[in-house]
Design an enzyme around this catalytic site. Sequence first.
Site, PDB file in Angstrom:
ATOM      1  CD  GLU A  98      -1.883   2.506  -3.435  1.00 40.01           C
ATOM      2  OE1 GLU A  98      -2.903   2.503  -2.732  1.00 40.01           O
ATOM      3  OE2 GLU A  98      -1.024   1.580  -3.399  1.00 40.01           O
ATOM      4  CD1 TRP A 131      -0.821   5.289   8.568  1.00 41.13           C
ATOM      5  CD2 TRP A 131      -0.178   3.784  10.091  1.00 41.13           C
ATOM      6  NE1 TRP A 131       0.403   4.812   8.177  1.00 41.13           N
ATOM      7  CE2 TRP A 131       0.816   3.879   9.094  1.00 41.13           C
ATOM      8  CE3 TRP A 131       0.014   2.895  11.146  1.00 41.13           C
ATOM      9  CZ2 TRP A 131       1.987   3.122   9.122  1.00 41.13           C
ATOM     10  CZ3 TRP A 131       1.171   2.140  11.180  1.00 41.13           C
ATOM     11  CH2 TRP A 131       2.137   2.248  10.187  1.00 41.13           C
ATOM     12  CG  ASP A 174      -6.000  17.979   8.443  1.00 35.58           C
ATOM     13  OD1 ASP A 174      -5.789  17.756   7.240  1.00 35.58           O
ATOM     14  OD2 ASP A 174      -5.728  17.165   9.341  1.00 35.58           O
ATOM     15  CE1 TYR A 196      -3.062   6.798   5.001  1.00 32.17           C
ATOM     16  CE2 TYR A 196      -0.859   5.863   4.858  1.00 32.17           C
ATOM     17  CZ  TYR A 196      -2.209   5.796   4.560  1.00 32.17           C
ATOM     18  OH  TYR A 196      -2.699   4.745   3.830  1.00 32.17           O
ATOM     19  NE  ARG A 197      -1.902  15.100  11.491  1.00 26.02           N
ATOM     20  CZ  ARG A 197      -3.099  15.436  11.964  1.00 26.02           C
ATOM     21  NH1 ARG A 197      -4.015  15.919  11.148  1.00 26.02           N
ATOM     22  NH2 ARG A 197      -3.383  15.282  13.246  1.00 26.02           N
ATOM     23  CG  ASN A 247      -1.808   1.283   1.200  1.00 27.02           C
ATOM     24  OD1 ASN A 247      -2.698   1.388   0.361  1.00 27.02           O
ATOM     25  ND2 ASN A 247      -1.552   2.231   2.082  1.00 27.02           N
TER      26      ASN A 247
END
Length: 641
Positions: free
Chosen positions: A235, A189, A286, A175-176, A171
């Site tokens: 991906e 996550w 965000d 994610y920050r 995967n």
Amino acid sequence: MAYKHLRHFIDTLEKAGELVRISTYVDPHLEIAEITDRISKSPDGGKALLFENTGYDFPVLINSMGSYRRMCMALGVQELDDVAREIEGLFKMLSKPKESILDKLAMLPKLSQFASWMPRVISGRGACQEVVINNPDLGKLPVMTCWPKDGGPFITLPVIHTKDPNTGSRNVGMYRMQVFEKDMTGMHWHMHKVSAKHFSEYKKLNKRMPVAVALGGDPVYTYSATAPLPENVDEYMLAGFLRKKKVELVKCITQPDIEVPADADFVIEGYVEPGEELIWEGPFGDHTGYYSLADWYPRFHVTAITHRKDAVYPSTIVGIPPQEDAWIGKATERIFLAPIKMTLVPEIVDMEMPVEGVFHNLVIAQIHKDYPGQAQKVMNAMWGAGQMMFNKILAVTDTGTKITDYKALAQYAFKDLNPATDVYFSQGPMDVLDHSCSRMGFGGKMCIDGTGKLPEERDDRFDRTVFKPNVNAAALQAAYPEVKGVNTALLQMDIPCLIVAIEKSRRNHVRELHPRLVAEQGMEGVKMILYVEHTVDPQDLPSALWRFCNNLDPKRDNILTERPSGKDPHLVTACLGLDGTIKTKEHDDFQRDWPNIIVADDATIKKIDEKWSALNLGPFIPSPSLKYKQQIYGDGAVVAL
């Protein structure tokens, strides 16, 4: 088009007049973000920015995909719809019956093409490993602190690689990562993400989880990490399809079970220990335009940092829209229209995600309508489709008007809309970042059926006369002191919707006020009232809609009021109220914390104002934060309720 590396993309942007180099010193702590916020809110997203003097060994590239044109350049296309058409063509070819040997032979070139998109692991080291730092120090990278109430510096464009320990499937997500120590970050996550599922499997096995983070390389890698692909689709197959060249991967040096793009600029290798205590991560300004609430997340321990000799550090900021991520979202909207049409919603014609809805909050779907109840069928299909499960407000229309013409669309949708029968409420999974939910990650949804109605879809109790409302905003404010502003501009455009700013002072305030307003003279024909906080200017439609969409839980916050028709006393009309105000424990029995909107601090704004003339960015642009500063509650990132 395949970019050889990030500098190849930078050179391409510069030749196209899409990049500005900034040689004046700019601090990654708050200053880069403030400059970028001003530029990204310029018409058409401004320019990509390359900060060459940051006090670190590496320049910072930001806003590189922050316009329609640059997003197309990143993906190597003239128009984003070109990708959708190609995908649709592939679906049709694969699903077409193969009746003869010639039909089957005609497939061979395409099958060969599929193989050319599959990622390939090469031997030896890649350019991303030209420099190997075995004693890693994240403090050597220009990691940005974007907003004054952020929990610390965050890596904002990390392409994070994990594998399922049972199947080995890869995967690649984004994610920050909050930097806590020179060799440790948080790993943000969310519960719905594939990497979180991988972590859960490692915990079951009580086994250390290898992780690698790539930064830079071909911009397609960054986009593909954000794409809403099915769980078991690699991906890097999407990346290979987009760049028309397979992605070459190399094994990490200290985490050899993980492979990363050979042409990345940086790779941060490390692991997550399943049994280790979680770390309190956040808050973080965000993409919703609000600070996301702090919470417990896994610790990521860095074992090595590798990079190219000429590495560029890629970054982005998220905050009050529009920002760079709006254009990444636009690419997803266009690219994934074809798969949605071919596999889930065959009647869909087009899809739009207005920037005020920050991706999941507001989605418009246009369909070919053939039978009653079709909008509800589409609603259920879309809410069950991957990341569309996070959608809060879905508006479904038909081919009676273009969905990109918002004024004409609203006129068309409202004309045949009965708010009592054509608005549907449900509940289900929500984005963890949605602060309006009474419970994290679980909240209300709403579908507005804005299609033309068939006889079976009409309720004979309701008067279908098109009334012309005659609302006196000044009179309403005089009669109701809590009403601080009324936007009647939509009524003048034959859109029967009001926006009302209200200062709440008691429990159920909006719920009690709405029927009283609906009963007022001149209100007949108003089909919907959107309530916003008294600090919001209801005349500023984009800002008011952004605040409204963020603060609404549709199932919890709707108030439907009926009144006798002024034309026929045997019939009724209806008006739906939607409470998009801040929710508190005192007035709404809301038990969670409520976050603040994101603005820069005065000191940073002043610094950038003073150095603007030296930045090579053209005429002075004032800080976008100035518009919102009066809407801040205290000076913290979160309102404790």
